[in-house]
Enzyme design. Structure first.
Site: not given
Ligand code: NDP
Ligand code: HSE
Length: 450
Positions: A135, A208, A222, A226
Site C-alpha cells: 500500500e 523526508g 518515481d 507508481k
Molecule cells: P531512507 O534512505 O530514509 O531509509 C532507508 C533505510 O534503509 C536506512 O535506514 C538504511 O540504513 C537502510 N538500508 C539501505 N540499504 C540497506 C542495506 N543494504 N541493508 C540494510 N539496511 C539498508 O529511505 P526512506 O525511508 O525514505 O524510503 C524507504 C523506502 O520507502 C523506499 O523504497 C522509498 O521509495 C519508499 N517510500 C518512501 C517514502 C518517503 O516519503 N520517504 C514514501 C513512500 C515510499 P542506514 O540508515 O544505516 O543508512
Molecule cells: N519520493 C517520493 C515522493 C516518496 O516524493 O513522492 C513517496 O513515494
C-alpha cells in the site's frame, strides 16, 4: 486472542530504519496496545536492519534490536512478517524473495521493485500461501492499492490521472509561486529573489519526501513506477515502467509557469494512463492543466489520483503523498491486515490477477492539445512560417502570443497553444520547426490536459 498456533505475539522484522522505517517503528511502539486489541495479538519488532549502526535514529528501540545483519533477520524463526523499507531494486528484491522462501509475509514501500517485478514476486508468494502487501508504494498515506485490488474490482477502469510524486509537486508549487511573485516584483521595478528549484529540492529532501537518489523524483521515474503499479492493478494487465513515456521537471522555466498562469492553467507533473479500444497509453510529464480542475489545486506534498470506472464514474483520492507519518500509516495498515490473517490462520487470501495482455501503445497515438514556446528571430513573416509548418502537419493553432522580446538581440518568444492534434504529427512538426532559419530554438513543449 492467540494465533492459531497458540502464540500471543507476531514477530516483525524491519529492513530499513530511515524516514519510513522509523515512522513504522514509532507507530508500532506507541500504539502497541491498540494494535493488539484490533488484531488479536501483539506486534513485536524483533530486529531492525540498517547499514550504519552508528547513525542516530529517530526512534528508540529496545537494546539489541538494531542490527546490520540482514541474514540473521531473514533466518529468525520468530519473525512472521518482514517489512522492507530500504528501497532500490537490489538487494531489496533478493531479501524479499528470501523472506518468502522462509515462509514470511512481506510488507514493502518499494515502488521500483513492485513496478518492475511485482507480478512475479506476488505470484511466488501466493504459490507459498503468503502475501506481499505494498500500500505504501503509491501515494504515501492515501489508500490506493487496496481500492484498486478490492473496492474498484467491479469496474472497467478507463483512466487514471494522478499527481503522484510529493517531491516534484512540492518543487512545482514553489516554482509557480516564485514565478508569480517575481513577475509582480519586476512590474514594480524591483529585483526578484534568486534560488527556486535547488532550494525547493533541498527542502523536500530535508522533509523526508525525496528518494535516496532524488534523480528518481525529478526525472519522473518515481511517478512512472507508481503509475505502472496503478495501471497494472486498474487495467488488470501488465504495464511495465519501461512502457511509460517519462519526462521530468528539470527543463521547466519561470516563463512557462507565467504563461500557464496567464492562460488559466497550472503546470503539474501528471501521471496519466488511459485505456482506449486500441490499447493503453501511459505517460508521466509536466503538463498544463486548467486551474478549474481539482488536480490543478493539489499543492505541496499532496498527491491526488482520479480514477474513472464505468460503474463508479470518477473517484478522487487525495492526501499527503510522502513523508514519515503518512507512509507509516500505509505500511502499518498492511502489517495489521497480515497480522490479523495470521491470527485467524487464513492462508489463502484474495489475489489480484491479470486478465490478459492489453497492447501498450506508443505516445505517437496520443491526441491532445499542446503548448509550445519558440524562440525566434524577431522579423516580419516569422509567425506565418511557423503557422505554415504546423499546418503542413495538420497541427492547428488555437492561440498565439509574442511573450518576450529582446530588442538588442532582435529575438522574441512565441507562445503557441494548439488545438487537439496527434502527438506523432506534432513531433514531426517540431523537428521541421527546428530546421527553420528563423527558429533559434523550441524552448518548451508541454501537453495540455483538458
Ligand atoms: P531512507 O534512505 O530514509 O531509509 C532507508 C533505510 O534503509 C536506512 O535506514 C538504511 O540504513 C537502510 N538500508 C539501505 N540499504 C540497506 C542495506 N543494504 N541493508 C540494510 N539496511 C539498508 O529511505 P526512506 O525511508 O525514505 O524510503 C524507504 C523506502 O520507502 C523506499 O523504497 C522509498 O521509495 C519508499 N517510500 C518512501 C517514502 C518517503 O516519503 N520517504 C514514501 C513512500 C515510499 P542506514 O540508515 O544505516 O543508512
Ligand atoms: N519520493 C517520493 C515522493 C516518496 O516524493 O513522492 C513517496 O513515494
Amino acid at each position: 486472542m492467540p494465533t492459531k498456533d497458540g502464540r500471543s505475539q507476531i514477530g516483525v522484522g524491519l529492513i530499513g530504519l530511515g524516514v519510513v522505517g522509523s515512522g513504522v517503528a514509532r507507530a508500532l511502539l506507541e500504539r502497541s496496545d491498540y494494535f493488539a486489541r484490533q488484531v488479536g495479538a501483539e506486534l513485536v519488532i524483533r530486529r531492525a536492519a540498517v547499514r550504519n549502526l552508528t547513525r542516530p535514529r529517530a526512534v528508540e528501540l529496545p537494546p539489541g534490536t538494531i542490527t546490520n545483519d540482514v541474514e540473521a533477520l531473514l533466518a529468525d524463526p520468530a519473525i512472521d512478517i518482514v517489512v522492507e523499507v530500504m528501497g532500490g531494486e537490489e538487494p531489496a528484491g533478493t531479501y524479499i524473495r528470501r523472506a518468502i522462501a522462509s515462509g514470511k509475509h512481506v510488507v514493502t514501500a518499494n515502488k521500483e521493485l513492485i513496478a518492475k517485478s511485482g507480478t512475479e514476486l506476488l505470484a511466488e508468494a501466493h504459490r507459498r500461501g503468503l502475501d506481499i502487501m505494498f500500500e505504501a508504494s503509491v501515494g504515501g498515506g492515501i489508500p490506493l492499492i487496496a481500492p484498486l485490488r478490492r473496492d474498484l474490482l467491479a469496474n472497467r477502469i478507463s483512466s487514471i490521472r494522478a499527481i503522484i510524486n510529493g517531491t516534484t509537486n512540492y518543487i512545482l508549487t514553489r516554482m509557480a509561486n516564485a514565478a508569480a511573485v517575481a513577475e509582480a516584483l519586476r512590474r514594480q521595478g524591483l529585483e526578484p529573489p534568486t534560488g527556486g528549484y535547488q532550494e525547493a529540492l533541498r527542502e523536500a529532501q530535508e522533509l523526508g519526501y525525496a528518494e535516496p537518489d532524488p534523480t528518481n523524483d525529478v526525472q519522473g521515474h518515481d511517478a512512472a513506477y507508481k503509475l505502472a503499479i496503478m495501471a497494472t492493478l486498474g487495467f488488470r494487465t501488465r504495464v511495465h515502467p519501461s512502457q511509460i513515456h517519462t519526462e521530468g521537471i528539470t527543463q521547466l522555466s519561470p516563463s512557462d509557469f507565467l504563461a500557464a498562469l496567464e492562460l488559466g492553467y497550472a503546470i503539474k507533473l501528471l501521471a496519466i494512463a488511459e485505456r482506449t479500444d486500441q490499447g493503453i497509453i501511459a505517460r508521466v510529464a509536466p503538463t498544463f492543466i486548467p486551474l478549474s480542475e481539482p488536480l490543478a489545486r493539489v499543492d505541496g506534498v499532496y498527491n491526488a489520483v482520479q480514477i474513472h470506472g464505468d460503474l463508479t464514474g470518477t473517484v478522487l483520492f487525495q492526501g499527503r503523498g510522502a513523508g514519515s507519518e503518512p507512509t507509516s500509516s500505509a505500511v502499518v495498515a498492511d502489517l495489521l491486515d497480515l497480522a490479523h490473517a495470521i491470527v485467524l490462520g487464513t492462508r489463502e487470501r484474495k489475489y489480484w490477477g491479470p486478465e490478459g495482455d492489453i497492447p501498450i501503445l506508443g505516445l505517437e497515438h496520443l491526441e491532445t492539445r499542446y503548448y509550445l514556446r519558440v524562440k525566434v528571430t524577431d522579423k516580419p513573416g516569422v509567425l506565418a512560417q511557423i503557422a505554415r509548418t504546423l499546418g503542413d502537419h495538420h497541427v492547428s493553432i488555437a492561440a498565439v502570443n509574442q511573450k518576450e522580446t529582446d530588442t538588442d538581440a532582435r529575438t522574441a518568444d512565441l507562445v503557441i497553444m494548439t488545438h487537439r492534434a496527434r502527438e506523432g504529427a506534432v513531433q514531426a512538426a517540431l523537428r521541421e520547426l527546428a530546421t527553420l532559419p528563423v527558429v533559434i530554438q523550441v524552448s518548451a513543449f508541454l501537453r495540455v490536459e483538458s
